[in-house]
Design a protein around this motif. Sequence first.
Motif, PDB file in Angstrom:
ATOM      1  N   ARG A 107     -13.606  -2.328   6.338  1.00 43.09           N
ATOM      2  CA  ARG A 107     -13.525  -1.118   7.188  1.00 43.09           C
ATOM      3  C   ARG A 107     -12.121  -0.868   7.734  1.00 43.09           C
ATOM      4  O   ARG A 107     -11.891   0.053   8.504  1.00 43.09           O
ATOM      5  N   LEU A 108     -11.176  -1.812   7.418  1.00 44.95           N
ATOM      6  CA  LEU A 108      -9.793  -1.703   7.914  1.00 44.95           C
ATOM      7  C   LEU A 108      -9.681  -1.891   9.433  1.00 44.95           C
ATOM      8  O   LEU A 108      -8.782  -1.377  10.077  1.00 44.95           O
ATOM      9  N   GLU A 109     -10.664  -2.636   9.995  1.00 51.01           N
ATOM     10  CA  GLU A 109     -10.486  -3.049  11.397  1.00 51.01           C
ATOM     11  C   GLU A 109      -9.298  -3.993  11.442  1.00 51.01           C
ATOM     12  O   GLU A 109      -8.493  -3.995  12.365  1.00 51.01           O
ATOM     13  N   VAL A 110      -9.235  -4.873  10.445  1.00 56.10           N
ATOM     14  CA  VAL A 110      -8.063  -5.717  10.203  1.00 56.10           C
ATOM     15  C   VAL A 110      -7.473  -5.231   8.897  1.00 56.10           C
ATOM     16  O   VAL A 110      -8.196  -5.129   7.902  1.00 56.10           O
ATOM     17  N   ARG A 111      -6.169  -4.917   8.905  1.00 54.94           N
ATOM     18  CA  ARG A 111      -5.564  -4.379   7.677  1.00 54.94           C
ATOM     19  C   ARG A 111      -4.076  -4.711   7.707  1.00 54.94           C
ATOM     20  O   ARG A 111      -3.551  -5.223   8.673  1.00 54.94           O
ATOM     21  N   GLY A 112      -3.419  -4.372   6.571  1.00 50.67           N
ATOM     22  CA  GLY A 112      -2.006  -4.734   6.430  1.00 50.67           C
ATOM     23  C   GLY A 112      -1.933  -6.078   5.736  1.00 50.67           C
ATOM     24  O   GLY A 112      -2.667  -7.019   6.087  1.00 50.67           O
ATOM     25  N   ALA A 113      -1.049  -6.168   4.736  1.00 48.05           N
ATOM     26  CA  ALA A 113      -1.065  -7.339   3.853  1.00 48.05           C
ATOM     27  C   ALA A 113      -0.971  -8.689   4.589  1.00 48.05           C
ATOM     28  O   ALA A 113      -1.821  -9.569   4.370  1.00 48.05           O
ATOM     29  N   PRO A 114       0.036  -8.929   5.437  1.00 49.74           N
ATOM     30  CA  PRO A 114       0.110 -10.251   6.080  1.00 49.74           C
ATOM     31  C   PRO A 114      -1.102 -10.543   6.982  1.00 49.74           C
ATOM     32  O   PRO A 114      -1.607 -11.682   7.000  1.00 49.74           O
ATOM     33  N   ASN A 147       1.561   1.611   8.205  1.00 48.92           N
ATOM     34  CA  ASN A 147       1.908   0.709   9.303  1.00 48.92           C
ATOM     35  C   ASN A 147       2.211  -0.657   8.737  1.00 48.92           C
ATOM     36  O   ASN A 147       1.323  -1.331   8.210  1.00 48.92           O
ATOM     37  N   ALA A 148       3.493  -1.014   8.803  1.00 50.27           N
ATOM     38  CA  ALA A 148       3.924  -2.354   8.410  1.00 50.27           C
ATOM     39  C   ALA A 148       4.510  -2.993   9.662  1.00 50.27           C
ATOM     40  O   ALA A 148       5.631  -3.491   9.687  1.00 50.27           O
ATOM     41  N   GLY A 149       3.724  -2.948  10.717  1.00 50.31           N
ATOM     42  CA  GLY A 149       4.193  -3.391  12.024  1.00 50.31           C
ATOM     43  C   GLY A 149       3.471  -4.629  12.513  1.00 50.31           C
ATOM     44  O   GLY A 149       2.858  -5.374  11.732  1.00 50.31           O
ATOM     45  N   LEU A 178       0.786  -4.718  13.998  1.00 50.25           N
ATOM     46  CA  LEU A 178      -0.646  -4.589  13.712  1.00 50.25           C
ATOM     47  C   LEU A 178      -1.007  -4.980  12.281  1.00 50.25           C
ATOM     48  O   LEU A 178      -2.167  -5.214  11.970  1.00 50.25           O
ATOM     49  N   ALA A 179      -0.002  -5.040  11.410  1.00 54.13           N
ATOM     50  CA  ALA A 179      -0.257  -5.410  10.013  1.00 54.13           C
ATOM     51  C   ALA A 179       0.022  -6.892   9.772  1.00 54.13           C
ATOM     52  O   ALA A 179      -0.109  -7.375   8.640  1.00 54.13           O
ATOM     53  N   CYS A 180       0.419  -7.587  10.837  1.00 49.34           N
ATOM     54  CA  CYS A 180       0.806  -9.010  10.727  1.00 49.34           C
ATOM     55  C   CYS A 180       0.181  -9.730  11.928  1.00 49.34           C
ATOM     56  O   CYS A 180      -0.671  -9.157  12.610  1.00 49.34           O
ATOM     57  N   ALA A 181       0.611 -10.963  12.188  1.00 52.88           N
ATOM     58  CA  ALA A 181       0.138 -11.610  13.418  1.00 52.88           C
ATOM     59  C   ALA A 181       0.764 -10.894  14.609  1.00 52.88           C
ATOM     60  O   ALA A 181       0.111 -10.608  15.624  1.00 52.88           O
ATOM     61  N   GLY A 189       5.857  -7.722  12.806  1.00 57.65           N
ATOM     62  CA  GLY A 189       5.857  -6.799  11.674  1.00 57.65           C
ATOM     63  C   GLY A 189       6.949  -7.046  10.664  1.00 57.65           C
ATOM     64  O   GLY A 189       7.874  -7.817  10.901  1.00 57.65           O
ATOM     65  N   THR A 190       6.824  -6.344   9.521  1.00 62.46           N
ATOM     66  CA  THR A 190       7.839  -6.464   8.459  1.00 62.46           C
ATOM     67  C   THR A 190       8.798  -5.271   8.559  1.00 62.46           C
ATOM     68  O   THR A 190       9.897  -5.407   9.093  1.00 62.46           O
ATOM     69  N   ALA A 191       8.363  -4.091   8.097  1.00 62.21           N
ATOM     70  CA  ALA A 191       9.234  -2.905   8.218  1.00 62.21           C
ATOM     71  C   ALA A 191       9.537  -2.625   9.693  1.00 62.21           C
ATOM     72  O   ALA A 191      10.694  -2.408  10.077  1.00 62.21           O
ATOM     73  N   LEU A 208      -4.498   7.682   8.366  1.00 60.13           N
ATOM     74  CA  LEU A 208      -3.566   7.915   9.472  1.00 60.13           C
ATOM     75  C   LEU A 208      -2.999   6.649  10.127  1.00 60.13           C
ATOM     76  O   LEU A 208      -2.792   6.605  11.341  1.00 60.13           O
ATOM     77  N   GLN A 209      -2.737   5.634   9.321  1.00 60.59           N
ATOM     78  CA  GLN A 209      -2.164   4.406   9.886  1.00 60.59           C
ATOM     79  C   GLN A 209      -0.808   4.666  10.546  1.00 60.59           C
ATOM     80  O   GLN A 209      -0.429   3.995  11.499  1.00 60.59           O
ATOM     81  N   GLY A 210      -0.051   5.644  10.007  1.00 60.52           N
ATOM     82  CA  GLY A 210       1.263   5.950  10.589  1.00 60.52           C
ATOM     83  C   GLY A 210       1.111   6.635  11.935  1.00 60.52           C
ATOM     84  O   GLY A 210       1.744   6.239  12.923  1.00 60.52           O
ATOM     85  N   GLY A 257       6.741  -1.401   4.102  1.00 58.45           N
ATOM     86  CA  GLY A 257       6.230  -2.730   3.778  1.00 58.45           C
ATOM     87  C   GLY A 257       5.736  -2.758   2.337  1.00 58.45           C
ATOM     88  O   GLY A 257       6.007  -1.847   1.546  1.00 58.45           O
ATOM     89  N   ALA A 258       5.002  -3.808   1.994  1.00 57.22           N
ATOM     90  CA  ALA A 258       4.444  -3.914   0.638  1.00 57.22           C
ATOM     91  C   ALA A 258       3.159  -4.728   0.678  1.00 57.22           C
ATOM     92  O   ALA A 258       2.995  -5.623   1.508  1.00 57.22           O
ATOM     93  N   ASP A 259       2.270  -4.383  -0.235  1.00 58.17           N
ATOM     94  CA  ASP A 259       1.023  -5.149  -0.402  1.00 58.17           C
ATOM     95  C   ASP A 259       1.108  -6.135  -1.550  1.00 58.17           C
ATOM     96  O   ASP A 259       0.357  -7.110  -1.614  1.00 58.17           O
TER      97      ASP A 259
HETATM   98  O1  MRU Z   1      -4.768   0.075   3.695  1.00 54.36           O
HETATM   99  P1  MRU Z   1      -3.868  -0.703   4.623  1.00 54.36           P
HETATM  100  O2  MRU Z   1      -3.758  -0.081   5.972  1.00 54.36           O
HETATM  101  O3  MRU Z   1      -4.222  -2.160   4.664  1.00 54.36           O
HETATM  102  O4  MRU Z   1      -2.440  -0.585   3.934  1.00 54.36           O
HETATM  103  C1  MRU Z   1      -1.364  -1.270   4.515  1.00 54.36           C
HETATM  104  C2  MRU Z   1      -0.063  -0.968   3.897  1.00 54.36           C
HETATM  105  O5  MRU Z   1       0.040  -0.284   2.900  1.00 54.36           O
HETATM  106  C3  MRU Z   1       1.144  -1.635   4.498  1.00 54.36           C
HETATM  107  O6  MRU Z   1       2.283  -0.835   4.347  1.00 54.36           O
HETATM  108  C4  MRU Z   1       1.369  -2.987   3.805  1.00 54.36           C
HETATM  109  O7  MRU Z   1       0.222  -3.768   3.850  1.00 54.36           O
HETATM  110  C5  MRU Z   1       2.493  -3.748   4.395  1.00 54.36           C
HETATM  111  S1  MRU Z   1       2.021  -4.461   5.934  1.00 54.36           S
HETATM  112  C6  MRU Z   1       3.295  -5.399   6.534  1.00 54.36           C
END
Ligand code: MRU
Length: 341
Positions: free
Chosen positions: A42-49, A156-158, A160-163, A166-168, A193-195, A233-235
Motif C-alpha cells: 500500500r506504500l505505507e512504507v516506500r522508497g528503496a532503502p 521522494n528520495a528523502g 521518508l524513503a530511508c531510515a 535520505g539520498t537525493a 504524489l510522493q513529491g 534517487g533510484a530503485d
Molecule cells: O513507489 P515508491 O514511492 O516506493 O517509489 C520511490 C522512488 O521512486 C524513489 O525515488 C526511490 O525509491 C529512491 S528512494 C531513496
Amino acid sequence: MIPRTIERVGGTICFIDQTLLPQRLEIVECTDIERLARAIRRLEVRGAPALGIAGAYGVALAAIQSEEEDLDAFLAEVSAAAASLRGTRPTAVNLGWGIDRVLAAVRGAGSIEAGKEAAVKGADAVAREDEETCRRIGANGAALLPENARVLTHCNAGALACATWGTALGVIRSAVEGGKTVSVTACETRPLLQGARLTAWELAAEKIPVRVITDATAAFLMRRGEIDCVVVGADRITDDAVFNKIGTYMHAVCARHHGIPFYVAAPLSTFDPGRSETDVTIEERGRDEVAAFNGKQTVPDGVGCTNYAFDATPLDLVSGIITEIGVLLPPYDPMPRLRHI
Ligand code: MRU
C-alpha cells in the motif's frame, strides 16, 4: 527533525504510515509479517532503502516469532516469510537485498536461538548503516551543488524513503548543513504524489525552501533557466540504466536538452550488477490510481489505464551517480561491480 521512518522497538516494527501524509503523522506499530507486507504493497512504507530495512525487519520478525523447535522447520518458516515479503514489490532491488542479508545471517547461525539473535542484530545493522550511508551520500553530493542551487527532484528520495536523512534529499540536507543556500522544486509525482505530499512535507518541516510543480512543468522551468541541476534517487541501477519513479526518464531527457546536470543519488545496495534494463520487472499498479483523483472519477468507465510505477533512464543521460563511496562519473562502461552484502 521528523521521526525515523522505520525502526524496531523491542519486538515491534514502528513505521510512519506515509499514505496519511501530509494531513496526519501516524506511527503504525506492527507485530506481524502480513501487516508489514500489506504496508509495503500500500506504500505505507516506500522508497528503496526503507524497503530494504522493512524487508530486513520482516525476516527478523518471522524469526523471533517462530515457535518451531526443529532447526530445519525453523529455517523453512523464516524462508517462506522472506519469500512472501520479496513478492510485495518487484522493482526496488533493496527489498530483496535487505531480506537476503538477514536470511543469510539466520541460515549461518547454526541454531534456532542463535538464528533469532542474528536476525535481530542483522536487521538493526541494516537500519543503522542506512543512516551512515545516507550521510556519506549527502556529503559526497553536497560538493556538486553550486551556491544558491536551484534543484529539481522527483518523487521522494528523502528521509521518508530511508531510515532518515535520505539520498537525493540527503544531498540537499548536507549542502544546507554545510552552509549552502538551496531551494528545491519538487515534482508532484503523479499518480500517488510522493513529491507533493512527502518531499514538500519533510523539507518544509526543516524550513528548506521548496515549491511543488506539476510534473509537466519541469521542462518549461528548465527552458526558463530556473533549474541548476536535477537530483533524484533510484530503485535499481543495472549496468545500463537507472530505475526510478515514473517520470524520471522524462526529466533526464529534458535536462540533457537544456545542458543541466542530472544526478542520481543511491547507496551501493541499489546496484544490480550484471543485469540490464530488459532483465528488470517494472511494477505495474492498479487502474484506480490513475482513473480517479481526490475520490472523483477522472477516466470514463471502460477506458483502460497504464500505470507503470517506474521507468528506466539510460546511463548516458546520467551526469553522475552519488554513492557513499564517492561520485561515479561517465563513462560507466564497464559499470564497476558495486554491490555490498
Ligand atoms: O513507489 P515508491 O514511492 O516506493 O517509489 C520511490 C522512488 O521512486 C524513489 O525515488 C526511490 O525509491 C529512491 S528512494 C531513496
